[in-house]
Design a protein around this motif. Structure first.
Motif, PDB file in Angstrom:
ATOM      1  N   UNK A 181     -27.720  20.796  26.648  1.00  0.00           N
ATOM      2  CA  UNK A 181     -28.303  19.585  27.083  1.00  0.00           C
ATOM      3  C   UNK A 181     -29.719  20.127  27.406  1.00  0.00           C
ATOM      4  N   UNK A 182     -30.701  19.381  27.070  1.00  0.00           N
ATOM      5  CA  UNK A 182     -32.187  19.708  27.570  1.00  0.00           C
ATOM      6  C   UNK A 182     -32.938  18.450  27.458  1.00  0.00           C
ATOM      7  N   UNK A 183     -33.746  18.522  28.627  1.00  0.00           N
ATOM      8  CA  UNK A 183     -34.565  17.281  28.537  1.00  0.00           C
ATOM      9  C   UNK A 183     -35.830  17.384  27.860  1.00  0.00           C
ATOM     10  N   UNK A 184     -36.156  16.435  26.931  1.00  0.00           N
ATOM     11  CA  UNK A 184     -37.250  16.147  25.947  1.00  0.00           C
ATOM     12  C   UNK A 184     -38.186  15.584  26.314  1.00  0.00           C
ATOM     13  N   UNK A 185     -38.119  14.431  27.272  1.00  0.00           N
ATOM     14  CA  UNK A 185     -39.253  13.626  27.710  1.00  0.00           C
ATOM     15  C   UNK A 185     -38.881  13.274  29.122  1.00  0.00           C
ATOM     16  N   UNK A 186     -40.116  13.260  29.711  1.00  0.00           N
ATOM     17  CA  UNK A 186     -40.003  12.659  31.180  1.00  0.00           C
ATOM     18  C   UNK A 186     -41.467  11.852  31.355  1.00  0.00           C
ATOM     19  N   UNK A 187     -41.341  10.722  31.961  1.00  0.00           N
ATOM     20  CA  UNK A 187     -42.592   9.747  32.107  1.00  0.00           C
ATOM     21  C   UNK A 187     -42.512   8.946  33.323  1.00  0.00           C
ATOM     22  N   UNK A 188     -43.448   9.013  33.862  1.00  0.00           N
ATOM     23  CA  UNK A 188     -43.718   7.970  35.218  1.00  0.00           C
ATOM     24  C   UNK A 188     -44.341   6.819  35.187  1.00  0.00           C
ATOM     25  N   UNK A 189     -44.441   6.117  36.236  1.00  0.00           N
ATOM     26  CA  UNK A 189     -45.090   4.739  36.203  1.00  0.00           C
ATOM     27  C   UNK A 189     -46.494   4.905  35.242  1.00  0.00           C
ATOM     28  N   UNK A 190     -46.735   3.850  34.342  1.00  0.00           N
ATOM     29  CA  UNK A 190     -47.525   3.561  33.684  1.00  0.00           C
ATOM     30  C   UNK A 190     -47.505   4.280  32.288  1.00  0.00           C
ATOM     31  N   UNK A 191     -46.559   5.002  31.869  1.00  0.00           N
ATOM     32  CA  UNK A 191     -46.354   5.798  30.643  1.00  0.00           C
ATOM     33  C   UNK A 191     -45.371   5.058  29.988  1.00  0.00           C
ATOM     34  N   UNK A 192     -45.693   4.962  28.509  1.00  0.00           N
ATOM     35  CA  UNK A 192     -44.860   4.320  27.645  1.00  0.00           C
ATOM     36  C   UNK A 192     -44.045   5.408  26.933  1.00  0.00           C
ATOM     37  N   UNK A 193     -42.691   5.017  26.472  1.00  0.00           N
ATOM     38  CA  UNK A 193     -41.729   5.944  25.825  1.00  0.00           C
ATOM     39  C   UNK A 193     -42.449   6.205  24.410  1.00  0.00           C
ATOM     40  N   UNK A 194     -42.426   7.184  23.809  1.00  0.00           N
ATOM     41  CA  UNK A 194     -42.741   7.539  22.357  1.00  0.00           C
ATOM     42  C   UNK A 194     -41.931   6.552  21.443  1.00  0.00           C
ATOM     43  N   UNK A 195     -42.423   6.457  20.100  1.00  0.00           N
ATOM     44  CA  UNK A 195     -41.858   5.572  19.221  1.00  0.00           C
ATOM     45  C   UNK A 195     -40.331   5.875  18.925  1.00  0.00           C
ATOM     46  N   UNK A 196     -40.091   7.191  18.868  1.00  0.00           N
ATOM     47  CA  UNK A 196     -38.770   7.740  18.402  1.00  0.00           C
ATOM     48  C   UNK A 196     -37.848   7.364  19.432  1.00  0.00           C
ATOM     49  N   UNK A 197     -38.303   7.584  20.713  1.00  0.00           N
ATOM     50  CA  UNK A 197     -37.079   6.951  21.941  1.00  0.00           C
ATOM     51  C   UNK A 197     -36.960   5.516  21.929  1.00  0.00           C
ATOM     52  N   UNK A 198     -38.256   4.755  21.672  1.00  0.00           N
ATOM     53  CA  UNK A 198     -37.873   3.111  21.620  1.00  0.00           C
ATOM     54  C   UNK A 198     -36.896   2.742  20.329  1.00  0.00           C
ATOM     55  N   UNK A 199     -37.287   3.419  19.305  1.00  0.00           N
ATOM     56  CA  UNK A 199     -36.262   3.208  18.282  1.00  0.00           C
ATOM     57  C   UNK A 199     -34.902   3.628  18.525  1.00  0.00           C
ATOM     58  N   UNK A 200     -34.611   4.574  19.309  1.00  0.00           N
ATOM     59  CA  UNK A 200     -33.213   5.152  19.573  1.00  0.00           C
ATOM     60  C   UNK A 200     -32.449   3.988  20.488  1.00  0.00           C
ATOM     61  N   UNK A 201     -33.128   3.198  20.899  1.00  0.00           N
ATOM     62  CA  UNK A 201     -32.650   2.129  21.718  1.00  0.00           C
ATOM     63  C   UNK A 201     -31.812   1.049  21.135  1.00  0.00           C
ATOM     64  N   UNK A 202     -32.243   1.170  19.841  1.00  0.00           N
ATOM     65  CA  UNK A 202     -31.504  -0.036  18.930  1.00  0.00           C
ATOM     66  C   UNK A 202     -30.292   0.746  18.101  1.00  0.00           C
ATOM     67  N   UNK A 203     -29.370  -0.360  17.913  1.00  0.00           N
ATOM     68  CA  UNK A 203     -28.055   0.268  17.287  1.00  0.00           C
ATOM     69  C   UNK A 203     -28.646   0.387  15.693  1.00  0.00           C
ATOM     70  N   UNK A 204     -29.540  -0.350  15.263  1.00  0.00           N
ATOM     71  CA  UNK A 204     -30.133  -0.045  14.077  1.00  0.00           C
ATOM     72  C   UNK A 204     -31.694  -0.205  14.259  1.00  0.00           C
ATOM     73  N   UNK A 205     -32.567   0.442  13.803  1.00  0.00           N
ATOM     74  CA  UNK A 205     -34.042   0.112  14.218  1.00  0.00           C
ATOM     75  C   UNK A 205     -34.376  -1.506  13.986  1.00  0.00           C
ATOM     76  N   UNK A 206     -34.556  -2.019  15.142  1.00  0.00           N
ATOM     77  CA  UNK A 206     -35.016  -3.420  14.889  1.00  0.00           C
ATOM     78  C   UNK A 206     -33.971  -4.388  15.041  1.00  0.00           C
ATOM     79  N   UNK A 207     -32.497  -4.038  14.993  1.00  0.00           N
ATOM     80  CA  UNK A 207     -31.551  -4.904  15.108  1.00  0.00           C
ATOM     81  C   UNK A 207     -30.394  -4.731  16.174  1.00  0.00           C
ATOM     82  N   UNK A 208     -30.511  -5.385  17.072  1.00  0.00           N
ATOM     83  CA  UNK A 208     -29.543  -5.429  18.421  1.00  0.00           C
ATOM     84  C   UNK A 208     -29.749  -4.297  19.139  1.00  0.00           C
ATOM     85  N   UNK A 209     -30.657  -4.341  20.282  1.00  0.00           N
ATOM     86  CA  UNK A 209     -30.767  -3.510  21.095  1.00  0.00           C
ATOM     87  C   UNK A 209     -29.662  -3.002  22.018  1.00  0.00           C
ATOM     88  N   UNK A 210     -29.443  -1.765  22.147  1.00  0.00           N
ATOM     89  CA  UNK A 210     -28.312  -1.440  22.903  1.00  0.00           C
ATOM     90  C   UNK A 210     -28.464  -1.745  24.454  1.00  0.00           C
TER      91      UNK A 210
END
Length: 247
Positions: A159-188
């Motif tokens: 296990x390794x931490x690949x991203x840490x963000x603080x207040x005011x920072x947005x997640x990169x697109x690949x981590x935003x996409x990962x929050x969906x069961x299928x990109x753009x369809x039904x968020x986890x």
């Protein structure tokens, strides 16, 4: 022949049962495989708020590993208070608050926090935390959550931490996409161990260079960490925990 030291332990007993009726279901620490004589809370209590969840989970740990993370966990809790703008975090910095008291009794840690203060070109002061130290705690927490959800069979080094963000920072697109069961369809759905304080989800990576799984962890709606994880493994029925599930 003795049992191999790198053998994986079973998961812990149901912590909701009275102590007199508890039965140990493990023999080795999940972090180093030494004999487990203590239980490590997942997530750490210092990263939560009181009153804490009644069904806070534990994993088997040796004394050395259990206590060995304490200073890093305390540092992370102090960082959250310094970088966060939520009222309950700010209150910890006030005179008599939990962070104020902790730094009073730990002058070396106080010196480290002061050394982390920097000044911008326009004279503003900002706090620059030790991201690598925070990343180690995030990976350790994700490992514990993974063991509780999928069962033993992996190692902390996977296990390794690949991203840490603080207040005011947005997640990169690949981590935003990962929050969906299928990109753009039904968020986890996030699992809330303590709402607005500690939430997490395991999400499949969709990009070519993504790991099999990410563990996204939201600390106090202030710091978000993404931990790269191995593929989830099936958990034998007898190893399931009977504790009330988080929501």
């Amino acid at each position: 022949m003795g049992k191999a030291r790198n053998s994986q332990p079973l998961l812990p007993f149901d912590d909701a049962h009275p102590k007199s009726k508890r039965k140990l279901a493990y023999v080795s620490c999940i972090y180093c495989a030494a004999e487990a004589k203590t239980r490590d809370h997942v997530p750490p209590k210092c990263l939560l708020e009181t009153p804490q969840p009644l069904n806070l989970r534990v994993v088997p740990s040796c004394q050395a590993c259990n206590s060995g993370w304490a200073l890093d966990e305390q540092y992370f809790a102090i960082v959250l208070a310094h970088v966060g703008d939520r009222p309950h975090l700010s209150a910890k910095l006030e005179e008599g608050g939990s962070v104020d008291r902790a730094l009073e009794y730990a002058p070396k840690l106080d010196d480290k926090i002061i050394a982390s203060l920097n000044t911008t070109a326009d004279g503003r002061i900002f706090f620059e935390p030790d991201i690598a130290r925070i990343g180690r705690i995030a990976a350790k927490v994700a490992f514990g959550l993974f063991c509780l959800q999928y069962g033993p069979g992996t190692k902390l080094g996977d296990f390794s931490t690949s991203w840490v963000s603080g207040p005011g920072h947005e997640l990169p697109q690949h981590l935003i996409a990962a929050q969906w069961n299928w990109p753009g369809i039904r968020r986890k759905r996030w699992t809330h161990v303590q709402k607005n304080i500690f939430s997490y989800l395991f999400a499949k990576g969709w990009m070519v260079n993504d790991p099999p799984l990410y563990c996204l962890i939201n600390f106090h709606e202030t710091v978000v960490a993404a931990v790269s994880c191995p593929a989830g493994i099936g958990r034998p029925k007898q190893r399931r925990l009977r504790a009330k599930p988080w929501i």
